[in-house]
Design an enzyme around this catalytic site. Structure first.
Site, PDB file in Angstrom:
ATOM      1  CG  HIS A  82      -1.643   1.255   1.279  1.00 49.15           C
ATOM      2  ND1 HIS A  82      -2.889   1.323   0.644  1.00 49.15           N
ATOM      3  CD2 HIS A  82      -1.613   2.116   1.960  1.00 49.15           C
ATOM      4  CE1 HIS A  82      -3.589   2.590   0.749  1.00 49.15           C
ATOM      5  NE2 HIS A  82      -2.572   3.127   1.602  1.00 49.15           N
ATOM      6  CG  ASP A 161     -11.953   3.122   5.745  1.00 49.74           C
ATOM      7  OD1 ASP A 161     -11.510   4.287   6.506  1.00 49.74           O
ATOM      8  OD2 ASP A 161     -11.560   3.301   4.624  1.00 49.74           O
ATOM      9  NE  ARG A 168     -10.594  10.050   9.578  1.00 48.92           N
ATOM     10  CZ  ARG A 168      -9.794   9.481   8.741  1.00 48.92           C
ATOM     11  NH1 ARG A 168     -10.103   8.444   8.362  1.00 48.92           N
ATOM     12  NH2 ARG A 168      -8.569  10.144   8.631  1.00 48.92           N
ATOM     13  CB  SER A 183      -8.685   5.013   7.636  1.00 47.13           C
ATOM     14  OG  SER A 183      -8.923   5.042   6.136  1.00 47.13           O
ATOM     15  CE  LYS A 187      -8.950   2.304   2.828  1.00 48.33           C
ATOM     16  NZ  LYS A 187      -9.320   3.650   2.927  1.00 48.33           N
TER      17      LYS A 187
HETATM   18  N1  URA Z   1      -6.052   7.035   3.123  1.00 46.91           N
HETATM   19  C1  URA Z   1      -7.015   6.364   3.643  1.00 46.91           C
HETATM   20  O1  URA Z   1      -7.672   5.246   3.039  1.00 46.91           O
HETATM   21  N2  URA Z   1      -7.628   6.733   5.037  1.00 46.91           N
HETATM   22  C2  URA Z   1      -7.176   8.078   5.520  1.00 46.91           C
HETATM   23  O2  URA Z   1      -7.901   8.385   6.621  1.00 46.91           O
HETATM   24  C3  URA Z   1      -6.340   8.712   4.902  1.00 46.91           C
HETATM   25  C4  URA Z   1      -5.678   8.292   3.633  1.00 46.91           C
END
Ligand code: URA
Length: 432
Positions: A82, A161, A168, A183, A187
């Site tokens: 990631h 999320d 947010r 967050s 994933k």
């Molecule tokens: N990328 C994400 O997936 N979540 C966040 O909170 C910030 C960047």
């Protein structure tokens, strides 16, 4: 249990229990807890933070809020990667074929680009025919056959999320370390890979503007993943300057293909090789030297390139465009940007260059906006190089008749001086 008490505990600096975190996440996802109360909790977390235990529990609660991908049939060979997002970041296109050609299983969910940063799914869709939407059965079948698959996130992966991130975004609570880390990691956990390599970007074009902030985020994410039973490593890399020489979807595919054919910019190669080495160390248990050699051999022997072709063909992409990258989408207009003054380039503002690419059509301001795969930037000169007034420094590709002030914007991203800048480290740190 009452959401009111959970908010009050966090507002007053207390720690939340696993049950309280589960209650808030499940209630918010199901609709029983409204946006007002969840926004208040997010703000309390923004002010008072979360312990590592709380952050891991929030991650797990979000990871379990929807579907997850079961990759257990592949044992410990699965590895995900990631990136926290940057400009010109096409590393996934390079490192996944490298890792898969060495025996790792890369079954990756990827997102689309937003704002000045790009997304891997968009880059791949610039290859005519490439399908990013796959059923779970197809996804797993390809992982089994090819050892490499990349699709967009399934509809119901981490719905908590999705909902919380949107909230947010509206309530000025995005930039909170535990909220960002949970967050991202929720994933990754739901995506099922046993090992995870994180590329945490630091600099003007990144989410984290300083190396220390990027290190802090990296540490929290590595801690979360480890607590949740995954092998995780984070590589902190520079994103003050865009990576490589291309920004824009088809242009970045072209650059990635060239790197796998043994060419390519040094900065991109360095980041890709370090990421790929770490993927092999975690997923196949290789030592550092062995991983380094395996990565280099996979590129020099052409095995990684062959794996790229196998992957693209398996997802319907037209291999003629990989074999001959001039067949990838091409823009109708090419504008040459010429230097206004002579000097060494001392800085290239990655965010401005990302915004410039977006203005040419390569990116989207809002989710679901269409993008132009052919649009983008080819950087002819990078930080540290000398430029003479009037010399071309970049080519801008667009299908727009009016590219607005894109050329000016590009030039405003460059800083020059009479003396060369100190060489910056591209790989800043590795957090284990
Ligand atoms: N990328 C994400 O997936 N979540 C966040 O909170 C910030 C960047």
């Amino acid at each position: 249990m009452r959401m009111y008490d959970i908010i009050k505990t966090k507002r007053d600096g207390g720690a939340l229990t696993k049950e309280q975190i589960d209650f808030a996440v499940t209630g918010f996802t199901g609709g029983g807890i409204g946006e007002g109360q969840m926004a208040a909790l997010a703000m309390a977390i923004w002010f008072n933070g979360m312990s590592e235990r709380e952050t891991a529990e929030l991650t797990l609660a979000m990871a379990r809020s929807g579907d997850s991908v079961d990759l257990s049939r592949f044992g410990t060979k699965t590895v995900d990667k990631h990136s926290t997002g940057g400009v010109g970041d096409k590393t996934s296109l390079v490192i996944m074929p490298i890792a898969a050609s060495c025996g790792a299983v890369c079954a990756k969910m990827s997102g689309r680009g937003l704002g000045h940063t790009g997304g891997t799914a968009d880059k791949l869709e610039s290859i005519p025919g490439y399908k990013t939407e796959l059923s779970t059965a197809r996804f797993l079948e390809q992982a089994e056959k090819v050892g490499l698959v990349l699709a967009t996130q399934s509809g119901n992966l981490t719905p908590a999320d999705k909902k919380l991130y949107a909230l947010r975004d509206m309530t000025a609570t995005v930039d909170s370390l535990p909220l960002i880390a949970s967050s991202i990691m929720s994933k990754k956990i739901a995506s099922g890979a046993h090992s995870i390599v994180l590329d945490v970007k630091a600099g003007g074009g990144a989410f984290m503007k300083t190396a220390d902030d990027a290190r802090a985020l990296a540490r929290v994410m590595v801690d979360i993943g480890t607590r949740l039973g995954r092998k995780v490593r984070a590589v902190v890399t520079d994103m003050d300057t865009p990576l490589g020489t291309a920004v824009g979807n088809a242009l970045e595919v072209r650059e990635a293909v060239e790197l796998l054919r043994g060419r390519g910019a040094d900065d991109l190669k360095e980041v890709c090789f370090v990421l790929a080495e770490n993927m092999l160390e975690l997923s196949l248990g290789m030592g550092k030297d062995e991983a380094e050699k395996a990565v280099r051999d996979s590129v020099s022997s052409g095995r990684a390139y062959k794996k790229l072709c196998e992957w693209i063909a398996a997802q319907g992409g037209d291999l003629r465009c990989i074999d001959d990258v001039s067949l990838l989408p091409r823009a109708a207009r090419v504008l040459e940007v010429k230097a206004e003054k002579s000097g060494f380039i001392t800085a290239m503002d990655a965010e401005k260059i990302g915004r410039c690419a977006m203005s040419l059509g390569a990116g989207r301001l809002e989710k679901d906006m269409p993008i132009d795969f052919a649009a983008g930037i080819e950087m002819l000169k990078k930080t540290g190089e000398y430029i003479s007034a009037g010399e071309p420094v970049a080519r801008l590709y667009t299908n727009k008749n009016d590219a607005g002030n894109a050329e000016k914007l590009y030039l405003s991203a460059l800083e020059t001086a009479d003396t060369p800048p100190e060489k910056r480290k591209i790989v800043i740190d590795i957090i284990e």
